[in-house]
Design an enzyme around this catalytic site. Sequence first.
Site, PDB file in Angstrom:
ATOM      1  N   MET A 211     -37.331-113.870  59.565  1.00  0.00           N
ATOM      2  CA  MET A 211     -36.648-115.461  59.343  1.00  0.00           C
ATOM      3  C   MET A 211     -37.774-116.278  59.962  1.00  0.00           C
ATOM      4  SD  MET A 211     -32.969-116.843  59.719  1.00  0.00           S
ATOM      5  CE  MET A 211     -32.558-118.476  59.116  1.00  0.00           C
TER       6      MET A 211
ATOM      7  N   LYS B 132     -42.639-135.624  41.443  1.00  0.00           N
ATOM      8  CA  LYS B 132     -41.213-135.027  41.800  1.00  0.00           C
ATOM      9  C   LYS B 132     -41.116-134.087  42.852  1.00  0.00           C
ATOM     10  CE  LYS B 132     -42.159-131.112  38.332  1.00  0.00           C
ATOM     11  NZ  LYS B 132     -41.775-130.313  37.271  1.00  0.00           N
TER      12      LYS B 132
ATOM     13  N   TYR C  74     -36.392-105.768  62.974  1.00  0.00           N
ATOM     14  CA  TYR C  74     -34.946-105.372  62.485  1.00  0.00           C
ATOM     15  C   TYR C  74     -35.264-104.078  61.578  1.00  0.00           C
ATOM     16  CZ  TYR C  74     -33.562-110.069  63.880  1.00  0.00           C
ATOM     17  OH  TYR C  74     -33.491-111.006  64.529  1.00  0.00           O
TER      18      TYR C  74
HETATM   19  C1  LIG Z   1     -43.063-132.825  32.447  1.00  0.00           C
HETATM   20  C2  LIG Z   1     -43.995-132.696  33.715  1.00  0.00           C
HETATM   21  N1  LIG Z   1     -45.205-133.251  33.380  1.00  0.00           N
HETATM   22  C3  LIG Z   1     -46.223-133.143  34.400  1.00  0.00           C
HETATM   23  C4  LIG Z   1     -46.102-132.134  35.172  1.00  0.00           C
HETATM   24  C5  LIG Z   1     -47.289-131.992  36.115  1.00  0.00           C
HETATM   25  O1  LIG Z   1     -48.017-130.708  36.006  1.00  0.00           O
HETATM   26  P1  LIG Z   1     -49.142-130.261  36.861  1.00  0.00           P
HETATM   27  O2  LIG Z   1     -48.794-130.254  38.447  1.00  0.00           O
HETATM   28  O3  LIG Z   1     -49.589-128.913  36.309  1.00  0.00           O
HETATM   29  O4  LIG Z   1     -50.211-131.219  36.668  1.00  0.00           O
HETATM   30  C6  LIG Z   1     -45.093-131.709  35.470  1.00  0.00           C
HETATM   31  C7  LIG Z   1     -44.920-130.694  36.560  1.00  0.00           C
HETATM   32  O5  LIG Z   1     -44.409-129.615  36.435  1.00  0.00           O
HETATM   33  C8  LIG Z   1     -43.829-131.682  34.665  1.00  0.00           C
HETATM   34  O6  LIG Z   1     -42.787-131.040  34.694  1.00  0.00           O
END
Ligand SMILES: Cc1ncc(COP(=O)(O)O)c(C=O)c1O
Length: 349
Positions: free
Chosen positions: A294, A30, A248
């Site tokens: 930045m 993801k 800044y």
């Molecule tokens: C539903 C779900 N499963 C598995 C994972 C994987 O977790 P990790 O990166 O701790 O292995 C995540 C990560 O946030 C997740 O949201």
Amino acid sequence: MTATLQINRKRLYQQAKRIQANTNVLAVVKNNAYNIGLNLAFETFYQAGIRAFATTSLIEAIELRKMSENIYIFLMNPSVEFETLRTYNIAMTLPSLTFYQKYKDELEGIEVHLEYKNLLRRSGFDDAEDMRIVLDKTVVNVTGIWTHFAFADEIDSPEYELEKQNWLTLLDEIRASERGFRFIHAQNSASYMRDELFPDHTHARLGILLYGSRPYHELDTNTAPSVITLSTNVIQTLDLKKGESSGYSSAFKAETDCRVAICDIGYGDGVLRTRAKHDAMINGKRYPIGALMMSHMLITVDQDVKSGDTVHLYNDSLRVDEYTHLGVGANSEQMSALNHNSLVKEIIG
Ligand SMILES: Cc1ncc(COP(=O)(O)O)c(C=O)c1O
């Protein structure tokens, strides 16, 4: 601009290969594969033998399907784009009894995995009784069951044992092992490292362990060889007199006569302010960061530092997970912040 994010593909591959050799991995890709790059992660993990991928985004799930017909794709968030799910052969979470009751007809032809809410309380069925309502009818195609732990990464927390027990009890109550589920998955990186794969489970659902960070600090660094290096160069060094400022609104104020190095990297490139509370490394030596702007960063240095020198913010000795331990932010938070639009990206190995 010399700020560079280097990704070590060889280590990414070796880590995936090593884990997949022991346990079937459902690779969590993801958020652009924790910002390593979806395509790079997919190709590397596929080469390492991984054939199951999970994401929370339908767009990423479709991208994955376009990369290969030969993988299993699991969408961890529910979607109501049922036709798209069917077209791209994407399996999806079944997040609640309410969702099932509302959409059971539309779900025809889509594989779903029953989700158990447990202590995370983000989404999922409340209990075995609700799950049986779905399982006792054959309206939808349930091929898996899963949960996600809220406390696995907290090594001292008693709640992990409780949520684990809840989950294993639920599996018993619905006689999961006899139902022929093709997917029974619960464990993230921390849970997997703590307990190995639970009995009757088909996959470990891993993210951070594949991306070069230890899920908790007590593990040896060899558990997850680092895969990213973040570096830039010193644009120039300046000698400041006591009381003079730089940046800044006097972002940095010299408390004594000192030398500072100005570098071309900043929070716009994804360096967290919390990370800037700690050192940077130049020529193998650590120096304190004085100010983060930045697109620029100021480091207090000594006479050894010259313009053009390489400055490291992350490398094998400045590990993302060390900064997690120091309170900079979660491993995934530090990685997600990195700005692929402004950083030069280099893939090595
Ligand atoms: C539903 C779900 N499963 C598995 C994972 C994987 O977790 P990790 O990166 O701790 O292995 C995540 C990560 O946030 C997740 O949201």
